[in-house]
Design a protein around this motif. Sequence first.
Motif, PDB file in Angstrom:
ATOM      1  N   LYS A 231      18.882   5.322 -19.792  1.00  0.00           N
ATOM      2  CA  LYS A 231      18.077   6.443 -19.324  1.00  0.00           C
ATOM      3  C   LYS A 231      16.800   5.894 -18.697  1.00  0.00           C
ATOM      4  O   LYS A 231      15.915   5.399 -19.384  1.00  0.00           O
ATOM      5  N   THR A 232      16.709   5.995 -17.370  1.00  0.00           N
ATOM      6  CA  THR A 232      15.498   5.574 -16.671  1.00  0.00           C
ATOM      7  C   THR A 232      14.620   6.811 -16.458  1.00  0.00           C
ATOM      8  O   THR A 232      15.063   7.938 -16.694  1.00  0.00           O
ATOM      9  N   VAL A 233      13.409   6.602 -15.980  1.00  0.00           N
ATOM     10  CA  VAL A 233      12.528   7.739 -15.715  1.00  0.00           C
ATOM     11  C   VAL A 233      13.052   8.595 -14.566  1.00  0.00           C
ATOM     12  O   VAL A 233      12.672   9.755 -14.425  1.00  0.00           O
ATOM     13  N   GLU A 234      13.946   8.046 -13.746  1.00  0.00           N
ATOM     14  CA  GLU A 234      14.534   8.786 -12.623  1.00  0.00           C
ATOM     15  C   GLU A 234      15.859   9.444 -12.994  1.00  0.00           C
ATOM     16  O   GLU A 234      16.411  10.197 -12.200  1.00  0.00           O
ATOM     17  N   GLY A 235      16.409   9.127 -14.161  1.00  0.00           N
ATOM     18  CA  GLY A 235      17.699   9.670 -14.575  1.00  0.00           C
ATOM     19  C   GLY A 235      18.563   8.595 -15.201  1.00  0.00           C
ATOM     20  O   GLY A 235      18.165   7.438 -15.320  1.00  0.00           O
TER      21      GLY A 235
ATOM     22  N   LEU B  15      18.297  -4.807  -9.787  1.00  0.00           N
ATOM     23  CA  LEU B  15      17.504  -3.591  -9.972  1.00  0.00           C
ATOM     24  C   LEU B  15      16.453  -3.839 -11.043  1.00  0.00           C
ATOM     25  O   LEU B  15      16.709  -4.525 -12.033  1.00  0.00           O
ATOM     26  N   LEU B  16      15.301  -3.259 -10.861  1.00  0.00           N
ATOM     27  CA  LEU B  16      14.253  -3.240 -11.873  1.00  0.00           C
ATOM     28  C   LEU B  16      13.783  -1.800 -11.958  1.00  0.00           C
ATOM     29  O   LEU B  16      13.395  -1.214 -10.948  1.00  0.00           O
ATOM     30  N   ALA B  17      13.845  -1.208 -13.168  1.00  0.00           N
ATOM     31  CA  ALA B  17      13.497   0.211 -13.297  1.00  0.00           C
ATOM     32  C   ALA B  17      12.800   0.468 -14.626  1.00  0.00           C
ATOM     33  O   ALA B  17      13.142  -0.140 -15.646  1.00  0.00           O
ATOM     34  N   PRO B  18      11.832   1.396 -14.631  1.00  0.00           N
ATOM     35  CA  PRO B  18      11.199   1.787 -15.890  1.00  0.00           C
ATOM     36  C   PRO B  18      12.148   2.669 -16.691  1.00  0.00           C
ATOM     37  O   PRO B  18      12.868   3.496 -16.132  1.00  0.00           O
ATOM     38  N   LEU B  19      12.132   2.490 -17.998  1.00  0.00           N
ATOM     39  CA  LEU B  19      12.999   3.253 -18.889  1.00  0.00           C
ATOM     40  C   LEU B  19      12.270   4.419 -19.521  1.00  0.00           C
ATOM     41  O   LEU B  19      11.074   4.351 -19.804  1.00  0.00           O
ATOM     42  N   ALA B  20      13.012   5.476 -19.769  1.00  0.00           N
ATOM     43  CA  ALA B  20      12.510   6.637 -20.500  1.00  0.00           C
ATOM     44  C   ALA B  20      12.931   6.492 -21.959  1.00  0.00           C
ATOM     45  O   ALA B  20      13.702   5.605 -22.321  1.00  0.00           O
ATOM     46  N   ILE B  21      12.449   7.382 -22.786  1.00  0.00           N
ATOM     47  CA  ILE B  21      12.886   7.422 -24.180  1.00  0.00           C
ATOM     48  C   ILE B  21      14.310   7.952 -24.196  1.00  0.00           C
ATOM     49  O   ILE B  21      14.603   8.997 -23.621  1.00  0.00           O
TER      50      ILE B  21
ATOM     51  N   VAL C 206      14.137  -2.115 -17.469  1.00  0.00           N
ATOM     52  CA  VAL C 206      15.440  -2.769 -17.415  1.00  0.00           C
ATOM     53  C   VAL C 206      15.483  -3.627 -16.158  1.00  0.00           C
ATOM     54  O   VAL C 206      15.046  -3.204 -15.093  1.00  0.00           O
ATOM     55  N   GLU C 207      15.987  -4.836 -16.323  1.00  0.00           N
ATOM     56  CA  GLU C 207      16.244  -5.712 -15.193  1.00  0.00           C
ATOM     57  C   GLU C 207      17.750  -5.906 -15.130  1.00  0.00           C
ATOM     58  O   GLU C 207      18.372  -6.336 -16.106  1.00  0.00           O
ATOM     59  N   VAL C 208      18.327  -5.572 -13.987  1.00  0.00           N
ATOM     60  CA  VAL C 208      19.766  -5.697 -13.794  1.00  0.00           C
ATOM     61  C   VAL C 208      20.026  -6.799 -12.781  1.00  0.00           C
ATOM     62  O   VAL C 208      19.419  -6.822 -11.713  1.00  0.00           O
ATOM     63  N   ARG C 209      20.923  -7.705 -13.151  1.00  0.00           N
ATOM     64  CA  ARG C 209      21.426  -8.723 -12.237  1.00  0.00           C
ATOM     65  C   ARG C 209      22.940  -8.608 -12.246  1.00  0.00           C
ATOM     66  O   ARG C 209      23.503  -7.947 -13.137  1.00  0.00           O
ATOM     67  N   PRO C 210      23.633  -9.198 -11.300  1.00  0.00           N
ATOM     68  CA  PRO C 210      25.082  -9.019 -11.235  1.00  0.00           C
ATOM     69  C   PRO C 210      25.835  -9.385 -12.513  1.00  0.00           C
ATOM     70  O   PRO C 210      26.876  -8.807 -12.810  1.00  0.00           O
ATOM     71  N   ASP C 211      25.278 -10.303 -13.307  1.00  0.00           N
ATOM     72  CA  ASP C 211      25.974 -10.741 -14.522  1.00  0.00           C
ATOM     73  C   ASP C 211      25.186 -10.473 -15.810  1.00  0.00           C
ATOM     74  O   ASP C 211      25.610 -10.867 -16.886  1.00  0.00           O
TER      75      ASP C 211
END
Length: 134
Positions: free
Chosen positions: A27-31, A42-48, A69-74
């Motif tokens: 769950k990110t702040v955007e959905g 991807l790098l995104a802020p997380l929500a509760i 959250v930091e997302v990389r292919p693996d």
Amino acid sequence: METVRVSVVTPDGAVYEDEGVELAVLKTVEGEIGVKAKHIPLLAPLAIGPARFLKGGKEAQVSVIGGFVEVRPDQVTILAEAAERPEQIDLSRAEKARQRAEERLHKQQEGIDKKRAEIALQRAITRMNVAKHR
């Protein structure tokens, strides 16, 4: 099926690690997002909310209270302000926190920080839902 390595880390240390996650749902702040192997970076802020990890038809959950959250292919790395596995959550304590937050939200007193009470309520509900997933 291809998998990703998932790590959930807080300032107190690692909370969850698994090398073979087929799908991470966060769950990110955007959905809500789903992450599989070979996802674009991807790098995104997380929500509760709960972080859900599917592997071999089974689901693991972790209560995540903010962070990034930091997302990389693996790999998926969650840097959380706070996080707990279901077995770490005291359900009765979470229920009491929910009740306190709801009482604060319903009071019409000055000096009550409504936003803080809403966050406390979200946190308590998330912890209760994850704890029930045991």
